[in-house]
Design a protein around this motif. Structure first.
Motif, PDB file in Angstrom:
ATOM      1  N   ARG A 148      -7.359   0.254  -3.298  1.00 55.72           N
ATOM      2  CA  ARG A 148      -7.147  -0.919  -4.056  1.00 55.72           C
ATOM      3  C   ARG A 148      -7.626  -0.663  -5.454  1.00 55.72           C
ATOM      4  NH1 ARG A 148      -9.840  -5.623  -0.197  1.00 55.72           N
ATOM      5  NH2 ARG A 148      -8.343  -5.267   1.728  1.00 55.72           N
ATOM      6  N   VAL A 149      -6.835  -1.315  -6.472  1.00 53.70           N
ATOM      7  CA  VAL A 149      -7.106  -1.290  -7.865  1.00 53.70           C
ATOM      8  C   VAL A 149      -7.394  -2.700  -8.407  1.00 53.70           C
ATOM      9  CG1 VAL A 149      -6.392  -0.340 -10.069  1.00 53.70           C
ATOM     10  CG2 VAL A 149      -5.719   0.738  -7.949  1.00 53.70           C
ATOM     11  N   ARG A 173      -1.241   0.639 -10.441  1.00 54.20           N
ATOM     12  CA  ARG A 173      -1.028   0.837  -8.871  1.00 54.20           C
ATOM     13  C   ARG A 173      -0.058   1.905  -8.375  1.00 54.20           C
ATOM     14  NH1 ARG A 173      -2.928  -2.489  -4.749  1.00 54.20           N
ATOM     15  NH2 ARG A 173      -3.158  -4.305  -6.255  1.00 54.20           N
ATOM     16  N   ASN A 174       0.877   1.945  -8.936  1.00 53.18           N
ATOM     17  CA  ASN A 174       2.003   3.028  -8.883  1.00 53.18           C
ATOM     18  C   ASN A 174       1.598   4.517  -9.361  1.00 53.18           C
ATOM     19  OD1 ASN A 174       4.064   1.594  -7.363  1.00 53.18           O
ATOM     20  ND2 ASN A 174       4.348   0.628  -9.060  1.00 53.18           N
ATOM     21  N   GLN A 202       4.326  -2.853 -11.073  1.00 53.20           N
ATOM     22  CA  GLN A 202       2.803  -2.694 -10.944  1.00 53.20           C
ATOM     23  C   GLN A 202       2.598  -1.358 -11.344  1.00 53.20           C
ATOM     24  OE1 GLN A 202       1.962  -3.517  -6.817  1.00 53.20           O
ATOM     25  NE2 GLN A 202       1.205  -5.724  -7.648  1.00 53.20           N
ATOM     26  N   SER A 222      -1.386   5.926  -7.035  1.00 52.53           N
ATOM     27  CA  SER A 222      -0.591   6.136  -5.835  1.00 52.53           C
ATOM     28  C   SER A 222      -0.062   7.590  -5.972  1.00 52.53           C
ATOM     29  CB  SER A 222       0.442   5.387  -5.565  1.00 52.53           C
ATOM     30  OG  SER A 222       1.161   5.781  -4.424  1.00 52.53           O
TER      31      SER A 222
END
Length: 201
Positions: free
Chosen positions: A138-139, A117-118, A114, A121
């Protein structure tokens, strides 16, 4: 005549008994002699039969040991899928300079499972401070539009509206530039929301 018969008859009788006893003793002696080889042959047969039974067992042990070595050689192949699952991909992450004037590219490695998302973050971690903290995000990517939904922590002293223009550039500018500049994600536009509500910058 009577005297000769007296001496002859016992002599004949004695000689007959002696001859009979010698004849009866010889077969027993022969039986003993013939019996001894048979008794000696049985141990030799049993002794000679033992080593052949031991030789196959040694050969079997030698055959088993290469199989064990081959099984040990096969075990490292099970560790190779683990290395495959932990693949990483290289992406370009953009962070703001100290004057909040420009975004500086930086190559980073993130898990390939992912990546979007990473990388989000990683950016949010740099913006998390003692007085401004996020509880989650959330993405969602749809039709080339990435929606980043941020959640302010209830314990955060500051809210979105209290962020300075420099802080907004460092947070939202970094997210937007990073998501749109990595062509492999096909993201053309980035929207920011807070718990589903649009964030007006």
């Amino acid at each position: 005549m009577n005297t000769t018969q007296r001496y002859f008859l016992p002599l004949i009788f004695v000689t007959m008994i002696v001859s009979l006893s010698s004849c009866s003793s010889n077969p027993t002696a022969r039986n003993i002699d013939s019996g001894t080889p048979s008794s000696t042959t049985t141990p030799t047969n049993s002794a000679s039969s033992q080593p052949p039974s031991q030789i196959p067992s040694v050969a079997q042990l030698r055959e088993k040991s290469p199989n064990q070595e081959s099984s040990k050689k096969n075990t490292p192949s099970s560790s190779t899928p683990k290395a495959v699952t932990s693949k990483t991909t290289s992406v370009t992450l953009y962070t703001s300079d100290t004057q909040c004037q420009k975004l500086i590219p930086e190559k980073v490695s993130v898990p390939a499972e992912q990546p979007v998302r990473n990388v989000v973050s990683k950016i949010l971690e740099k913006r998390d401070t003692s007085d401004f903290s996020l509880s989650g995000y959330r993405v969602n990517i749809k039709n080339g539009i990435a929606t980043v939904d941020l959640r302010i922590s209830p314990e955060s002293k500051r809210q979105m509206a209290s962020l300075s223009s420099c802080e907004q550039f460092a947070l939202f500018g970094s997210l937007r530039k990073t998501l749109t500049s990595n062509a492999q994600w096909n993201i053309k536009e980035v929207r920011f929301t807070e718990r589903g509500e649009d964030i007006v910058l």
